[in-house]
Design a protein around this motif. Structure first.
Motif, mmCIF file in Angstrom:
data_model
loop_
_atom_site.group_PDB
_atom_site.id
_atom_site.type_symbol
_atom_site.label_atom_id
_atom_site.label_comp_id
_atom_site.label_asym_id
_atom_site.label_seq_id
_atom_site.Cartn_x
_atom_site.Cartn_y
_atom_site.Cartn_z
ATOM 1 N N PHE A 38 35.234 29.362 43.364
ATOM 2 C CA PHE A 38 35.863 30.658 43.560
ATOM 3 C C PHE A 38 37.303 30.641 43.082
ATOM 4 N N GLN A 39 37.671 31.672 42.325
ATOM 5 C CA GLN A 39 39.060 31.837 41.901
ATOM 6 C C GLN A 39 39.376 33.316 41.913
ATOM 7 N N GLY A 40 40.499 33.665 42.491
ATOM 8 C CA GLY A 40 40.952 35.047 42.457
ATOM 9 C C GLY A 40 40.453 35.882 43.613
ATOM 10 N N PRO A 41 40.630 37.201 43.493
ATOM 11 C CA PRO A 41 40.246 38.117 44.567
ATOM 12 C C PRO A 41 38.754 38.424 44.551
ATOM 13 N N LEU A 42 38.295 39.027 45.630
ATOM 14 C CA LEU A 42 36.960 39.589 45.688
ATOM 15 C C LEU A 42 36.994 40.879 44.872
ATOM 16 N N ILE A 43 36.052 41.055 43.948
ATOM 17 C CA ILE A 43 36.022 42.237 43.088
ATOM 18 C C ILE A 43 34.717 42.983 43.322
ATOM 19 N N ILE A 44 34.836 44.267 43.678
ATOM 20 C CA ILE A 44 33.672 45.126 43.881
ATOM 21 C C ILE A 44 33.867 46.358 42.996
ATOM 22 N N THR A 45 32.872 46.652 42.161
ATOM 23 C CA THR A 45 32.948 47.805 41.267
ATOM 24 C C THR A 45 31.887 48.820 41.669
ATOM 25 N N PHE A 46 32.313 50.074 41.835
ATOM 26 C CA PHE A 46 31.425 51.172 42.197
ATOM 27 C C PHE A 46 31.262 52.098 40.999
ATOM 28 N N LYS A 47 30.024 52.521 40.750
ATOM 29 C CA LYS A 47 29.747 53.490 39.691
ATOM 30 C C LYS A 47 29.238 54.766 40.343
ATOM 31 N N PHE A 48 29.835 55.906 39.977
ATOM 32 C CA PHE A 48 29.456 57.194 40.537
ATOM 33 C C PHE A 48 28.673 58.003 39.513
ATOM 34 N N ASP A 49 28.021 59.061 39.978
ATOM 35 C CA ASP A 49 27.149 59.858 39.123
ATOM 36 C C ASP A 49 27.885 60.584 38.009
ATOM 37 N N GLN A 50 29.182 60.835 38.198
ATOM 38 C CA GLN A 50 29.998 61.520 37.195
ATOM 39 C C GLN A 50 31.460 61.224 37.486
ATOM 40 N N VAL A 51 32.319 61.690 36.599
ATOM 41 C CA VAL A 51 33.760 61.530 36.823
ATOM 42 C C VAL A 51 34.123 62.326 38.075
ATOM 43 N N ARG A 52 34.892 61.669 38.961
ATOM 44 C CA ARG A 52 35.279 62.282 40.224
ATOM 45 C C ARG A 52 36.787 62.159 40.418
ATOM 46 N N ASN A 53 37.325 63.007 41.278
ATOM 47 C CA ASN A 53 38.735 62.992 41.656
ATOM 48 C C ASN A 53 38.805 62.363 43.050
ATOM 49 N N PHE A 54 39.413 61.175 43.154
ATOM 50 C CA PHE A 54 39.397 60.400 44.395
ATOM 51 C C PHE A 54 40.685 60.590 45.186
ATOM 52 N N SER A 55 40.540 60.947 46.460
ATOM 53 C CA SER A 55 41.720 61.116 47.309
ATOM 54 C C SER A 55 41.909 59.955 48.284
ATOM 55 N N LYS A 56 40.816 59.380 48.812
ATOM 56 C CA LYS A 56 40.929 58.289 49.787
ATOM 57 C C LYS A 56 39.713 57.382 49.715
#
Length: 138
Positions: free
Chosen positions: A31-49
């Motif tokens: 293990f090296q570095g941070p934990l990385i989690i990638t999320f894919k959404f159904d379309q481009v979204r505007n994220f507030s929180k």
């Protein structure tokens, strides 16, 4: 759908609470570095929180991450250069789990990548919830 890079360990922790946990350890030699989690959404979204429900059972070497970096991408190959940065203030008193809320400043993307930096041997998460809206198609 989400993709987790650098998965080191998956463990379903028996618990009396209503959550089940996914845990990652940072003490293996690969293990090296941070934990990385990638999320894919159904379309481009505007994220507030984003709310990340984290365990803080520090007597068992489990803590909330110390820093989170949140990156956004429209196509999934290139991510913005300036991520949203969140510093968690360590809690050495209360071992309860807690939702950690990170303001995402209305960044846009179809992909969101979380980089979580360890503050102990374990990071344990039971839920990730994004608050977002769709962008009108042009």
């Amino acid at each position: 759908m989400f993709i987790v890079e650098n998965i080191l360990f998956y463990e379903k922790i028996p618990s009396t609470c209503r959550y089940e946990w996914v845990g990652w350890r940072n003490d293996t030699q690969d293990f090296q570095g941070p934990l990385i989690i990638t999320f894919k959404f159904d379309q481009v979204r505007n994220f507030s929180k984003v709310f990340i429900n984290c365990n803080n059972l520090f007597s068992k070497d489990v803590r909330v991450f110390k820093v989170a970096l949140v990156y956004f991408s429209v196509g999934g190959n290139l991510y913005q250069n300036s991520p949203v940065k969140y510093d968690f203030i360590r809690d050495d008193v209360v071992e309860y789990s807690r939702p950690v809320m990170i303001k995402l400043n209305n960044n846009m993307g179809q992909y969101v990548r979380l980089q979580l930096y360890f503050d102990a041997k374990w990071i344990m998460i039971s839920e990730v919830q994004f608050i977002s809206g769709t962008q009108p198609k042009i």
